[in-house]
Enzyme design. Structure first.
Site, short mmCIF file in Angstrom:
data_model
loop_
_atom_site.label_atom_id
_atom_site.label_comp_id
_atom_site.label_asym_id
_atom_site.label_seq_id
_atom_site.Cartn_x
_atom_site.Cartn_y
_atom_site.Cartn_z
N HIS A 251 0.82 -1.21 0.00
CA HIS A 251 0.00 0.00 0.00
C HIS A 251 0.86 1.26 0.00
O HIS A 251 0.46 2.29 -0.56
CB HIS A 251 -0.92 0.02 1.23
CG HIS A 251 -2.13 -0.84 1.06
ND1 HIS A 251 -3.28 -0.64 1.79
CD2 HIS A 251 -2.39 -1.88 0.24
CE1 HIS A 251 -4.20 -1.54 1.43
NE2 HIS A 251 -3.65 -2.30 0.49
N HIS B 82 -1.70 -12.49 -1.44
CA HIS B 82 -3.11 -12.90 -1.37
C HIS B 82 -3.24 -14.40 -1.19
O HIS B 82 -4.28 -14.90 -0.75
CB HIS B 82 -3.85 -12.44 -2.64
CG HIS B 82 -3.89 -10.96 -2.77
ND1 HIS B 82 -4.01 -10.31 -3.98
CD2 HIS B 82 -3.80 -9.97 -1.85
CE1 HIS B 82 -4.01 -9.01 -3.80
NE2 HIS B 82 -3.89 -8.77 -2.51
#
Length: 781
Positions: A293, A538
């Site tokens: 991020h 993920h």
């Protein structure tokens, strides 16, 4: 001396006296596109020293070695084999540059392309305006799961829209010049369009004398290239993109037919499964998302009123008709018999493409997607990427704003209605990138780093009482950025990549100052890193987070991941922060493999709905959106042979791959990377390991403000003693210093390894195994 003896003597000199010149020639039989033959080398030993002043680099850092006619001898590289590179990270080989003339485009072609580009953009904007008349269909419902995904890829920075339109202008001009044959497909592919002119040139930052502090937006880092690594600039590429039209249209299969639906690939290949890591914990996973991020935030298109675009009819019942679709729509098709979404009658998953960034050198070319964050690991998600955002986050006395929750400092509350819990007393927090509420374990890390800033600022005020508020703030930010970078390079990357990869790419921290800085290295993130390799994380997400009860023993509660996405109100529970921190260091993450929890493939951002977004489908589609080439191309890039038959994969994967892809050459990079066995001592396979290592190598070499660079390079360089103190800090130290201290009193020395791993059992926070930084070394005499 006769000619025969001369030639014989010369041969002996070359082969015996100067053997380093005769070394393996990394010759390939194919271009970036063709996969008809395996990448082969002859068997001459690697060079000890590269000829012609070439630089020995890992193969991933010299993409030109794949070009026909390239000259890139193999060379010895710290226990590995690299290639001698003469072209740097450029895609064109020496032969490509030699064969190109400096032909310019006619003034008439330039003028016409500019005019047509402006007309095409006006047409696109006009159509987008007309779609507002049908907002019931074309604007995404805020209660739909896809709206939660939109919040994760949207920006509130108004500069992005202006630059995005400029990027489209330049893209349309390139398409027109290509149609006129004024530039060729190969010129576009290899970036040999420097002689072109674009209708839009982005404004350049004003860079004065070198600042002691890293800029907020990442600009002015490189004295020669002021926008390298800055917010709203484009992702770069390891290989030229695979756009079906050469400029922006999404990739097709090798046969020319459409690729399989991203959802079909996800539901067939990326199944739900539980395979806990024997060594690493959920904190490793969560810190990876924190890094991602900070460095990457793709900015998607919005409509002309800055609203989320809908590409699906009635929240997913079907794909919108072409006349109602925004030009940035690329919806994901769902098969009618889909085992999950078919239950709800869904045939469409919403997907909007990423905005285009204009080239900083004012040239035209293929689409490069815009990064809404600075590319550097600089805590931009804590401090913001604009002065305006930073100002809104600052408090008095050089502190960051916080929400005082009965004596506990939490990130400040936001006024935006982005969280799904809106009842009285529910908390929704602000962050530098607006994504801090995405999942509650991410909110926890934002809390830890916010508190650490304020802890350091208060200490510096006492140590240097004559400093003004601004000086304290910027010095605190400088120190915390350095601590953060050290945690990445000293703790997180070694766990991910293993010792050989770290050695080959020069990623280990130095004994003192680093000498790695190179002003010619562009640190910008690659599309392959952002859309594929770094998304390995993920796969390691566990669908449930265990919240322990340290005093009572056992598990206090088990939380399903989708239940705490944009729902961070549990942070207000007095014991929750400590318990979650303990849980993250105790609970194993999942291994890197082609298994993804259904919390991400079925229920992500579901809110009050019985279904959510499929993140795996979104990942696959995002790679195609960015023009990322197929998996085999990146195997070849790092020096591995391509898989030409499905049988080359493990039997369990080969059958499922053959069900969805026509040929192995069509496999998406993210999918192929998850199928690889990990490198020695690492967690990811060789393709992802090379892509990630290359990126962090460039983030080190291309960042003038990198924490290890000395004052000769870094205007804000630390003294040797200060740098030594910074290098004592670990993530465990930050957790010890910034938890609530209600139930957390000990911490495993390595915060990324399971707390039940022998040698990593929790120790008291004042243990000498968790060192502290002595801020007295930052006293100014």
């Amino acid at each position: 001396m006769n000619s025969y003896n001369f030639i014989l003597r010369l041969f002996v000199y070359v082969v015996v006296v100067c053997p380093v010149i005769v070394c393996a020639h990394a010759q390939t039989e194919k271009s970036f596109v063709s996969l008809d033959h395996a990448h082969t080398h002859n068997k001459i030993p690697p060079c000890a020293t590269c000829p012609r002043h070439g630089r020995c680099v890992p193969k991933v850092q010299c993409p030109a070695h794949l070009r026909p006619g390239s000259y890139n001898p193999l060379c010895e590289l710290d226990g590995a084999v690299g290639v001698c590179c003469f072209t740097g990270l450029g895609h064109a080989a020496e032969s490509d540059h030699i064969s190109r003339s400096s032909a310019s485009i006619s003034a008439e072609d330039i003028k016409s392309s500019h005019s047509l580009s402006e007309k095409k953009l006006a047409h696109c904007m006009s159509k987008a305006n007309k779609l507002l008349e049908h907002s019931a269909y074309t604007v995404l419902n805020t209660t739909h799961p896809s709206y939660g995904h939109h919040l994760s890829v949207a920006t509130l920075d108004k500069r992005a829209a202006t630059l995005g339109r400029g990027g489209l202008l330049n893209l349309f001009a390139a398409q027109e010049l290509k149609a006129r044959q004024a530039i060729s497909d190969e010129d576009l592919e290899l970036g040999l369009t420097g002689h072109t002119d674009s209708p839009y040139c982005p404004p350049q930052p004003t860079c004065t004398a070198p600042s002691r502090y890293r800029s907020v937006g990442g600009e002015c880092n490189n004295p020669l290239h002021s926008t390298w690594g800055a917010v709203h600039t484009g992702y770069e590429r390891l290989l030229p993109p695979d756009y079906s039209d050469g400029t922006w249209a999404m990739r097709t299969a090798m046969s020319g037919l459409p690729l399989p639906s991203a959802r079909t690939v996800s539901s067939t290949l990326l199944l739900d499964g539980t395979f806990p890591s024997r060594t690493h914990n959920l904190m490793f996973m969560q810190f990876g998302q924190f890094i991602a991020h900070d460095t990457s935030a793709g900015v998607v298109f919005t409509n002309n009123q800055d609203e989320a675009i809908s590409c699906c009819f009635n929240n997913g019942e079907d794909i919108l008709s072409p006349e109602l679709q925004h030009f940035a729509c690329a919806p994901i098709t769902v098969a009618p018999d889909d085992q999950f979404f078919g239950t709800f009658g869904h045939k469409c998953i919403n997907f909007v493409r990423t905005q285009i960034a204009p080239a900083d050198d004012c040239t035209v070319g293929y689409a490069k997607q815009m990064n809404g964050a600075t590319h550097y690991p600089d805590l931009s998600h804590l401090y913001g990427s604009s002065q305006q955002k930073l100002s809104s986050l600052r408090a008095a006395d050089a502190l960051l704003k916080t929400f005082n929750d009965y004596g506990r400092e939490l990130p400040p509350l936001t006024k935006r209605k982005e969280c799904m819990t809106v009842k009285e007393g529910a908390a929704c927090f602000e962050s530098g990138d607006h994504h801090g509420n995405q999942i509650i374990s991410l909110t926890v890390l934002h809390t830890i780093f916010t508190r650490e800033h304020n802890r350091i600022a208060r200490a510096l005020y006492k140590i240097n009482p004559f400093w003004d508020e601004d000086r304290v703030f910027w010095e605190t930010r400088r120190i915390l950025q350095a601590v953060y970078q050290h945690i990445i390079y000293n703790e997180w990357l070694p766990s991910l990549l293993g010792p050989q990869i770290l050695k080959t790419f020069g990623l280990y921290p130095s004994a003192g100052y680093s000498s790695a800085y190179d002003p010619h290295v562009n640190p910008a993130l690659s599309a392959e890193f952002s859309t594929a390799a770094m998304r390995f994380g993920h796969s390691v997400v566990d669908g449930r987070v265990m919240i322990p009860s340290p005093k009572m023993g056992g598990v206090y509660e088990t939380i399903s991941i989708p239940e705490v996405m944009f729902q961070p109100s549990r942070m207000r529970l007095r014991h929750f922060l400590d318990r979650l921190l303990i849980g993250l260091t105790t609970q194993p993450m999942q291994t890197v493999d082609p298994f993804v929890t259904e919390g991400l493939t079925r229920y992500m951002f579901h809110g009050g709905n019985p279904y959510g977004v499929d993140l795996a489908s979104v990942n696959i589609q995002r790679g195609r959106d960015h023009g990322v080439r197929s998996y085999n191309h990146y195997r070849q890039l790092i020096g591995l042979p391509p898989y030409l038959e499905f049988q080359h994969f493990a039997p369990s994967a080969a059958q499922r791959l053959a069900q969805v892809y026509e040929r192995p050459e069509d496999i998406d990079l993210w999918v192929g990377g998850l199928l690889e066995e990990p490198v020695d001592g690492g967690l990811v396979g060789p393709t992802f390991a090379n892509i990630i290592a290359d990126q962090f190598n460039r983030l080190k070499r291309g960042d003038r403000y990198f924490y290890e660079h000395g004052p000769d390079v870094n205007p804000g360089g630390f003294t040797p003693s200060q740098l030594e103190e910074i290098k004592k800090v670990t993530l465990s130290r930050l957790i010890c210093d910034n938890n609530d201290g209600i139930e957390l009193t000990s911490q495993p020395p390595n915060a990324f390894l399971r707390a039940d791993l022998p040698g990593n059992e929790p120790v008291p926070c004042d243990s000498p195994r968790i060192l502290s930084m002595d801020l007295n070394l930052f006293r100014e005499n």
